[in-house]
Every structure is written in structure tokens, then in C-alpha cells.
Design a protein around this motif. Structure first.
Motif, PDB file in Angstrom:
ATOM      1  N   LEU A 179       0.830  -1.207   0.000  1.00  0.00           N
ATOM      2  CA  LEU A 179       0.000   0.000   0.000  1.00  0.00           C
ATOM      3  C   LEU A 179       0.862   1.254   0.000  1.00  0.00           C
ATOM      4  N   ASP A 180       1.889   1.282   0.836  1.00  0.00           N
ATOM      5  CA  ASP A 180       2.783   2.441   0.870  1.00  0.00           C
ATOM      6  C   ASP A 180       3.443   2.670  -0.480  1.00  0.00           C
ATOM      7  N   GLY A 181       3.914   1.609  -1.108  1.00  0.00           N
ATOM      8  CA  GLY A 181       4.564   1.741  -2.405  1.00  0.00           C
ATOM      9  C   GLY A 181       3.624   2.223  -3.493  1.00  0.00           C
ATOM     10  N   MET A 182       2.415   1.698  -3.524  1.00  0.00           N
ATOM     11  CA  MET A 182       1.460   2.114  -4.547  1.00  0.00           C
ATOM     12  C   MET A 182       0.991   3.549  -4.318  1.00  0.00           C
ATOM     13  N   LYS A 183       0.886   3.966  -3.058  1.00  0.00           N
ATOM     14  CA  LYS A 183       0.509   5.347  -2.773  1.00  0.00           C
ATOM     15  C   LYS A 183       1.566   6.316  -3.285  1.00  0.00           C
ATOM     16  N   VAL A 184       2.826   5.943  -3.196  1.00  0.00           N
ATOM     17  CA  VAL A 184       3.895   6.796  -3.713  1.00  0.00           C
ATOM     18  C   VAL A 184       3.757   6.954  -5.223  1.00  0.00           C
ATOM     19  N   VAL A 185       3.453   5.864  -5.907  1.00  0.00           N
ATOM     20  CA  VAL A 185       3.281   5.921  -7.357  1.00  0.00           C
ATOM     21  C   VAL A 185       2.111   6.836  -7.712  1.00  0.00           C
ATOM     22  N   VAL A 186       0.984   6.665  -7.028  1.00  0.00           N
ATOM     23  CA  VAL A 186      -0.184   7.504  -7.307  1.00  0.00           C
ATOM     24  C   VAL A 186       0.118   8.963  -6.985  1.00  0.00           C
ATOM     25  N   ASP A 187       0.732   9.232  -5.860  1.00  0.00           N
ATOM     26  CA  ASP A 187       1.027  10.612  -5.485  1.00  0.00           C
ATOM     27  C   ASP A 187       2.003  11.271  -6.451  1.00  0.00           C
ATOM     28  N   ASP A 188       2.924  10.496  -7.011  1.00  0.00           N
ATOM     29  CA  ASP A 188       3.907  11.053  -7.942  1.00  0.00           C
ATOM     30  C   ASP A 188       3.345  11.299  -9.337  1.00  0.00           C
ATOM     31  N   TYR A 189       2.430  10.450  -9.783  1.00  0.00           N
ATOM     32  CA  TYR A 189       2.027  10.499 -11.185  1.00  0.00           C
ATOM     33  C   TYR A 189       0.586  10.936 -11.443  1.00  0.00           C
ATOM     34  N   VAL A 190      -0.240  11.035 -10.416  1.00  0.00           N
ATOM     35  CA  VAL A 190      -1.613  11.510 -10.604  1.00  0.00           C
ATOM     36  C   VAL A 190      -1.671  12.925 -10.049  1.00  0.00           C
ATOM     37  N   HIS A 191      -1.910  13.886 -10.927  1.00  0.00           N
ATOM     38  CA  HIS A 191      -1.806  15.284 -10.536  1.00  0.00           C
ATOM     39  C   HIS A 191      -3.135  15.907 -10.105  1.00  0.00           C
ATOM     40  N   ASP A 192      -4.246  15.358 -10.537  1.00  0.00           N
ATOM     41  CA  ASP A 192      -5.549  15.885 -10.134  1.00  0.00           C
ATOM     42  C   ASP A 192      -5.869  15.403  -8.718  1.00  0.00           C
ATOM     43  N   GLU A 193      -6.169  16.336  -7.833  1.00  0.00           N
ATOM     44  CA  GLU A 193      -6.396  16.004  -6.425  1.00  0.00           C
ATOM     45  C   GLU A 193      -7.556  15.025  -6.229  1.00  0.00           C
ATOM     46  N   GLY A 194      -8.642  15.197  -6.977  1.00  0.00           N
ATOM     47  CA  GLY A 194      -9.795  14.304  -6.852  1.00  0.00           C
ATOM     48  C   GLY A 194      -9.467  12.886  -7.295  1.00  0.00           C
ATOM     49  N   ASN A 195      -8.770  12.755  -8.421  1.00  0.00           N
ATOM     50  CA  ASN A 195      -8.373  11.423  -8.887  1.00  0.00           C
ATOM     51  C   ASN A 195      -7.385  10.773  -7.930  1.00  0.00           C
ATOM     52  N   ARG A 196      -6.471  11.563  -7.391  1.00  0.00           N
ATOM     53  CA  ARG A 196      -5.484  11.029  -6.447  1.00  0.00           C
ATOM     54  C   ARG A 196      -6.184  10.497  -5.203  1.00  0.00           C
ATOM     55  N   PHE A 197      -7.152  11.285  -4.691  1.00  0.00           N
ATOM     56  CA  PHE A 197      -7.901  10.839  -3.509  1.00  0.00           C
ATOM     57  C   PHE A 197      -8.658   9.542  -3.804  1.00  0.00           C
ATOM     58  N   GLY A 198      -9.336   9.497  -4.958  1.00  0.00           N
ATOM     59  CA  GLY A 198     -10.106   8.313  -5.321  1.00  0.00           C
ATOM     60  C   GLY A 198      -9.235   7.077  -5.476  1.00  0.00           C
TER      61      GLY A 198
END
Length: 131
Positions: A83-102
Motif C-alpha cells: 500500500l505504501d509503495g502504490m501510494k507513492v506511485v499515485v502521489d507522484d504520477y496523478v496530478h488531479d487532487e480528486g483522482n489522487r484521492f479516489g
């Protein structure tokens, strides 16, 4: 100093990094990595020491505390690390705040659900429930 730079040099040094989260996440990833290395070595060594790798032997091994407790730790730490590793990927590459939260919410549900499912299966084996 420009208008956008209101922090003093000392304030910049004491800053917690660009994300303002500091090294907590970085340390957590390293600790879970080390724990997975130790538990992975335990798992491989334990399997190699078993007389055979058939279903009955594995079930018998997991019914003991020396097999079930470290396996439960392995499951929890593995899902936390993933989970920690995948969150880093999402936080680094998804720039829209709503999509990142989802996406982070979906990852959290998948990690908790996967860990719960694996722990439930381990508990059924450890406590001797019949299929």
C-alpha cells in the motif's frame, strides 16, 4: 527574498521537505522492507525444513503458533508495504487532487480487503475449520 519566499534560511533548513511530510514515510518503507526480508527468510527456511511440501504438511505447520503467528505478521506487513509503495506511485504520477484521492481510497480498500481475506484464510487453517 521575493514575495513567494517568505521563509528564512533556517526555516528552509528545518522544513519537512517538498511535501511537508518529512521522512516518516521513507522510514516506514525501510522498516517494512527490513521486516519483509526477515520474515521472507523465515518463510523460505521454514519451508525448506519441512519434510515435504504437500497440503497436509503445510496445514499441519500453519496450525502451530510457530507457523501461524509469523505468517500473520508477514501478511500484515506485506500488504502495508504494498500500500505504501502504490501510494507513492499515485502521489507522484496523478496530478488531479480528486483522482489522487479516489485512487488512494481504492488502494486502501484493496489492501485492507486483501489482508483481511488472507488473514481469514490463515485463521481457518490455524484453528482447524473444515472446508
Amino acid at each position: 527574498m521575493s514575495v513567494g519566499e517568505s521563509a528564512t534560511p533556517l526555516g528552509k533548513v528545518r522544513g519537512l521537505g517538498s511535501a511537508r511530510e518529512g521522512g516518516e514515510h521513507w522510514i516506514s518503507e525501510r522498516v517494512t522492507s527490513a521486516a519483509l526480508l526477515l520474515l521472507g527468510a523465515w518463510l523460505v527456511a521454514s519451508l525448506l525444513l519441512l519434510p515435504s511440501l504437500d497440503h497436509g504438511t503445510i496445514v499441519e505447520w500453519l496450525r502451530g503458533a510457530s507457523g501461524a503467528v509469523p505468517m500473520a505478521l508477514f501478511i500484515v506487513i506485506a500488504f502495508k508495504h504494498a500500500l505504501d509503495g502504490m501510494k507513492v506511485v499515485v502521489d507522484d504520477y496523478v496530478h488531479d487532487e480528486g483522482n489522487r484521492f479516489g485512487l488512494n481510497l481504492i488502494l486502501l480498500f484493496l489492501a485492507v480487503g486483501g489482508a483481511a481475506w488472507a488473514l481469514f484464510a490463515l485463521a481457518r487453517i490455524a484453528f482447524g475449520a473444515q472446508a
